[in-house]
Design a protein around this motif. Structure first.
Motif, PDB file in Angstrom:
ATOM      1  N   PRO A  27       0.844  -1.192   0.000  1.00 21.90           N
ATOM      2  CA  PRO A  27       0.000   0.000   0.000  1.00 21.90           C
ATOM      3  C   PRO A  27       0.885   1.250   0.000  1.00 21.90           C
ATOM      4  O   PRO A  27       1.900   1.285   0.691  1.00 21.90           O
ATOM      5  CB  PRO A  27      -0.790  -0.104   1.307  1.00 21.90           C
ATOM      6  N   ALA A  28       0.558   2.226  -0.786  1.00 22.01           N
ATOM      7  CA  ALA A  28       1.282   3.506  -0.918  1.00 22.01           C
ATOM      8  C   ALA A  28       2.578   3.360  -1.696  1.00 22.01           C
ATOM      9  O   ALA A  28       3.313   4.321  -1.834  1.00 22.01           O
ATOM     10  CB  ALA A  28       1.551   4.155   0.444  1.00 22.01           C
ATOM     11  N   GLY A  29       2.883   2.172  -2.219  1.00 21.14           N
ATOM     12  CA  GLY A  29       4.117   2.001  -2.996  1.00 21.14           C
ATOM     13  C   GLY A  29       5.344   2.306  -2.167  1.00 21.14           C
ATOM     14  O   GLY A  29       5.277   2.407  -0.961  1.00 21.14           O
ATOM     15  N   GLY A  30       6.473   2.462  -2.795  1.00 24.99           N
ATOM     16  CA  GLY A  30       7.684   2.663  -2.031  1.00 24.99           C
ATOM     17  C   GLY A  30       8.499   3.869  -2.396  1.00 24.99           C
ATOM     18  O   GLY A  30       9.413   4.239  -1.680  1.00 24.99           O
ATOM     19  N   PHE A  31       8.194   4.502  -3.520  1.00 26.73           N
ATOM     20  CA  PHE A  31       9.060   5.576  -4.003  1.00 26.73           C
ATOM     21  C   PHE A  31       9.200   6.703  -2.992  1.00 26.73           C
ATOM     22  O   PHE A  31      10.307   7.090  -2.636  1.00 26.73           O
ATOM     23  CB  PHE A  31       8.529   6.118  -5.334  1.00 26.73           C
ATOM     24  N   ASP A  32       8.096   7.249  -2.527  1.00 25.96           N
ATOM     25  CA  ASP A  32       8.174   8.352  -1.570  1.00 25.96           C
ATOM     26  C   ASP A  32       8.813   7.902  -0.262  1.00 25.96           C
ATOM     27  O   ASP A  32       9.571   8.654   0.345  1.00 25.96           O
ATOM     28  CB  ASP A  32       6.792   8.931  -1.294  1.00 25.96           C
ATOM     29  N   LEU A  33       8.523   6.689   0.159  1.00 21.35           N
ATOM     30  CA  LEU A  33       9.096   6.171   1.401  1.00 21.35           C
ATOM     31  C   LEU A  33      10.610   6.074   1.279  1.00 21.35           C
ATOM     32  O   LEU A  33      11.337   6.560   2.155  1.00 21.35           O
ATOM     33  CB  LEU A  33       8.491   4.810   1.742  1.00 21.35           C
ATOM     34  N   ALA A  34      11.113   5.489   0.221  1.00 15.86           N
ATOM     35  CA  ALA A  34      12.559   5.358   0.048  1.00 15.86           C
ATOM     36  C   ALA A  34      13.226   6.725   0.008  1.00 15.86           C
ATOM     37  O   ALA A  34      14.233   6.957   0.688  1.00 15.86           O
ATOM     38  CB  ALA A  34      12.871   4.581  -1.234  1.00 15.86           C
ATOM     39  N   GLY A  35      12.687   7.634  -0.769  1.00 13.52           N
ATOM     40  CA  GLY A  35      13.264   8.967  -0.887  1.00 13.52           C
ATOM     41  C   GLY A  35      13.286   9.713   0.430  1.00 13.52           C
ATOM     42  O   GLY A  35      14.281  10.349   0.788  1.00 13.52           O
ATOM     43  N   GLU A  36      12.190   9.641   1.182  1.00 15.39           N
ATOM     44  CA  GLU A  36      12.144  10.340   2.465  1.00 15.39           C
ATOM     45  C   GLU A  36      13.069   9.707   3.496  1.00 15.39           C
ATOM     46  O   GLU A  36      13.728  10.407   4.252  1.00 15.39           O
ATOM     47  CB  GLU A  36      10.709  10.412   2.997  1.00 15.39           C
ATOM     48  N   LEU A  37      13.119   8.379   3.529  1.00 15.73           N
ATOM     49  CA  LEU A  37      14.014   7.737   4.494  1.00 15.73           C
ATOM     50  C   LEU A  37      15.469   8.084   4.208  1.00 15.73           C
ATOM     51  O   LEU A  37      16.234   8.381   5.136  1.00 15.73           O
ATOM     52  CB  LEU A  37      13.812   6.226   4.509  1.00 15.73           C
ATOM     53  N   LEU A  38      15.859   8.049   2.958  1.00 16.72           N
ATOM     54  CA  LEU A  38      17.228   8.433   2.605  1.00 16.72           C
ATOM     55  C   LEU A  38      17.493   9.893   2.971  1.00 16.72           C
ATOM     56  O   LEU A  38      18.485  10.208   3.635  1.00 16.72           O
ATOM     57  CB  LEU A  38      17.488   8.213   1.115  1.00 16.72           C
ATOM     58  N   HIS A  39      16.626  10.770   2.545  1.00 15.75           N
ATOM     59  CA  HIS A  39      16.851  12.201   2.772  1.00 15.75           C
ATOM     60  C   HIS A  39      16.869  12.552   4.259  1.00 15.75           C
ATOM     61  O   HIS A  39      17.788  13.220   4.731  1.00 15.75           O
ATOM     62  CB  HIS A  39      15.790  13.038   2.058  1.00 15.75           C
ATOM     63  N   PHE A  40      15.857  12.114   4.980  1.00  6.95           N
ATOM     64  CA  PHE A  40      15.746  12.564   6.364  1.00  6.95           C
ATOM     65  C   PHE A  40      16.715  11.864   7.315  1.00  6.95           C
ATOM     66  O   PHE A  40      16.939  12.348   8.416  1.00  6.95           O
ATOM     67  CB  PHE A  40      14.301  12.475   6.854  1.00  6.95           C
ATOM     68  N   THR A  41      17.313  10.742   6.907  1.00  7.96           N
ATOM     69  CA  THR A  41      18.349  10.143   7.745  1.00  7.96           C
ATOM     70  C   THR A  41      19.729  10.697   7.412  1.00  7.96           C
ATOM     71  O   THR A  41      20.647  10.575   8.215  1.00  7.96           O
ATOM     72  CB  THR A  41      18.369   8.602   7.637  1.00  7.96           C
ATOM     73  N   ASP A  42      19.880  11.311   6.223  1.00  3.33           N
ATOM     74  CA  ASP A  42      21.153  11.923   5.847  1.00  3.33           C
ATOM     75  C   ASP A  42      20.902  13.042   4.827  1.00  3.33           C
ATOM     76  O   ASP A  42      21.235  12.924   3.655  1.00  3.33           O
ATOM     77  CB  ASP A  42      22.109  10.884   5.269  1.00  3.33           C
ATOM     78  N   PRO A  43      20.303  14.161   5.294  1.00  2.91           N
ATOM     79  CA  PRO A  43      19.904  15.215   4.362  1.00  2.91           C
ATOM     80  C   PRO A  43      21.071  15.885   3.643  1.00  2.91           C
ATOM     81  O   PRO A  43      20.892  16.434   2.557  1.00  2.91           O
ATOM     82  CB  PRO A  43      19.145  16.218   5.236  1.00  2.91           C
TER      83      PRO A  43
END
Length: 136
Positions: free
Chosen positions: A111-127
């Motif tokens: 559900p909700a796919g993964g694209f936004d999740l992957a991008g946000e996890l990468l960015h917000f853990t190492d902006p």
């Protein structure tokens, strides 16, 4: 190419547009909120942290695209598989494009796919290293 490429005129136009619509106090509040999100995700997903269902649910709740479907995502993926996928995504020993594509493939049926999740996890853990990647 070293470093990121920014379309400076477009960025300046965007900055002027934002400054015309939000006060300095509003911008400071937004920046503080984003910093809090980043700090929370860095702590939650730090290497060696145990990513059980409650921790994963909290991480999913920090991401706009997944917050309302956190439980459905966990039920569909299973906490162990999702934890392994997130751990692999955030492990810098592989090229980011490989990690991103692998996570995207893993999460495609969720559900909700993964694209936004992957991008946000990468960015917000190492902006400083990863841009916030919008849907393309």
């Amino acid at each position: 190419m070293a470093g990121a490429v920014v379309d400076t005129p477009s960025a300046q136009d965007c900055q002027r547009e934002i400054a015309g619509r939000a006060s300095a106090d509003e911008l400071a509040a937004i920046a503080a909120s984003l910093d809090h999100k980043s700090q929370s995700l860095r702590e939650l997903l730090a290497p060696g942290q145990h990513l059980d269902r409650p921790a994963l649910r909290e991480a999913l709740r920090w991401v706009f695209a997944t917050r309302r479907q956190a439980d459905a995502i966990l039920d569909a993926a299973g906490p162990e598989r999702l934890a392994a996928a997130i751990t692999a995504l955030l492990d810098p020993r592989q090229p980011v494009a490989v990690r991103f594509d692998e996570f995207d493939a893993f999460a495609a049926g969720l559900p909700a796919g993964g694209f936004d999740l992957a991008g946000e996890l990468l960015h917000f853990t190492d902006p400083g290293r990863y841009w916030l990647w919008p849907r393309g």
